[in-house]
Design a protein around this motif. Structure first.
Motif, PDB file in Angstrom:
ATOM      1  N   ALA A  60       0.686  -1.252   0.007  1.00 37.95           N
ATOM      2  CA  ALA A  60       0.109  -0.008  -0.005  1.00 37.95           C
ATOM      3  C   ALA A  60       1.061   1.173  -0.054  1.00 37.95           C
ATOM      4  N   GLY A  63       1.988   1.967  -3.552  1.00 34.30           N
ATOM      5  CA  GLY A  63       0.795   2.467  -4.056  1.00 34.30           C
ATOM      6  C   GLY A  63       0.722   4.131  -4.055  1.00 34.30           C
ATOM      7  N   GLU A  64       1.099   4.540  -2.953  1.00 35.32           N
ATOM      8  CA  GLU A  64       1.057   6.143  -2.459  1.00 35.32           C
ATOM      9  C   GLU A  64       1.975   6.671  -3.264  1.00 35.32           C
ATOM     10  N   VAL A  67       0.731   6.919  -7.023  1.00 34.30           N
ATOM     11  CA  VAL A  67      -0.050   7.945  -7.087  1.00 34.30           C
ATOM     12  C   VAL A  67       0.562   9.250  -7.245  1.00 34.30           C
ATOM     13  N   GLU A  83      -6.831   5.666  -8.168  1.00 38.57           N
ATOM     14  CA  GLU A  83      -7.249   4.491  -7.541  1.00 38.57           C
ATOM     15  C   GLU A  83      -6.630   3.234  -8.089  1.00 38.57           C
ATOM     16  N   GLU A  85      -3.560   3.165  -9.388  1.00 32.29           N
ATOM     17  CA  GLU A  85      -2.002   3.142  -9.006  1.00 32.29           C
ATOM     18  C   GLU A  85      -2.011   2.981  -7.812  1.00 32.29           C
ATOM     19  N   ARG A  86      -3.022   3.668  -6.756  1.00 23.62           N
ATOM     20  CA  ARG A  86      -2.948   3.311  -5.431  1.00 23.62           C
ATOM     21  C   ARG A  86      -3.047   1.776  -5.013  1.00 23.62           C
ATOM     22  N   THR A  87      -3.711   0.941  -5.547  1.00 26.27           N
ATOM     23  CA  THR A  87      -3.819  -0.502  -5.517  1.00 26.27           C
ATOM     24  C   THR A  87      -3.360  -1.203  -6.467  1.00 26.27           C
TER      25      THR A  87
END
Length: 190
Positions: A60, A63-64, A67, A83, A85-87
């Motif tokens: 996770a 993922g940030e 983003v 979202e 990219e975040r996941t």
């Protein structure tokens, strides 16, 4: 003759990341996979690759970073895109990045070092597959992003070979068409 090994090689198939679930290898299993991944041709013993493991909350956190990179490198990315990219790394329970690191060394051309890193990535896939796990070797845009490279701490001489997504397949992947040997093999004659 090692029939089990030949069967693994003859039937291996990538599994899409979103078709992978827990469990993934951890602890001793993961160490064994990475040890096998490192048993590749390595001219001059330079170890021109390294592994970066993303498991648990680290997926996770990556993922940030994706983003942030997406916002910096694209013009007004949509909420859906952010979202995604975040996941991105949440699609599988484990992701291992294989990083190529080229050293200037007489007698060890850059190309051979990069090929060694690619061999390490594929050995990683094969070792995980032999243990019953599914894998998918992807690069996608994040492998080439300057922002991602910097945030993940890649040095100037390092490049992302790819991300290996690993987990237990939810279902057996369908076979796909393979090349016909007659189309890809020639026999050189003087």
């Amino acid at each position: 003759m090692n029939d089990a090994l030949l069967k693994t090689l003859a039937t291996r198939r990538s599994v899409k990341p979103d078709r992978l679930e827990a469990p993934a290898p951890s602890g001793e299993e993961l160490d064994r996979i990475l040890t096998i991944a490192a048993r590749v041709p390595d001219h001059k013993k330079l170890v021109p690759w390294r592994f970066m493991v993303f498991e648990g909350d680290a997926r996770a956190a990556a993922g940030e970073i994706f983003v942030e990179a997406c916002k910096a490198e694209e013009n007004e990315p949509s909420h859906v895109r952010l979202e995604t990219e975040r996941t991105r790394f949440m699609r599988a329970p484990l992701v291992v990045a294989v990083v190529s690191r080229v050293s200037k060394r007489p007698g060890a051309p850059e190309w051979e070092q990069i090929l060694s890193a690619g061999a390490a990535a594929f050995n990683l896939c094969l070792a995980a597959n032999a243990m019953g796990y599914g894998t998918s070797w992807l690069t996608e845009w994040v492998a080439y992003s300057a922002t991602v490279r910097a945030k993940l701490g890649l040095a100037e001489n390092e490049r992302m070979v790819g991300f290996i997504y690993i987990g237990t397949p939810k279902e057996k992947p369908e076979e796909r068409e393979r090349p016909n040997l007659a189309d890809i093999v020639t026999r050189w004659q003087p």
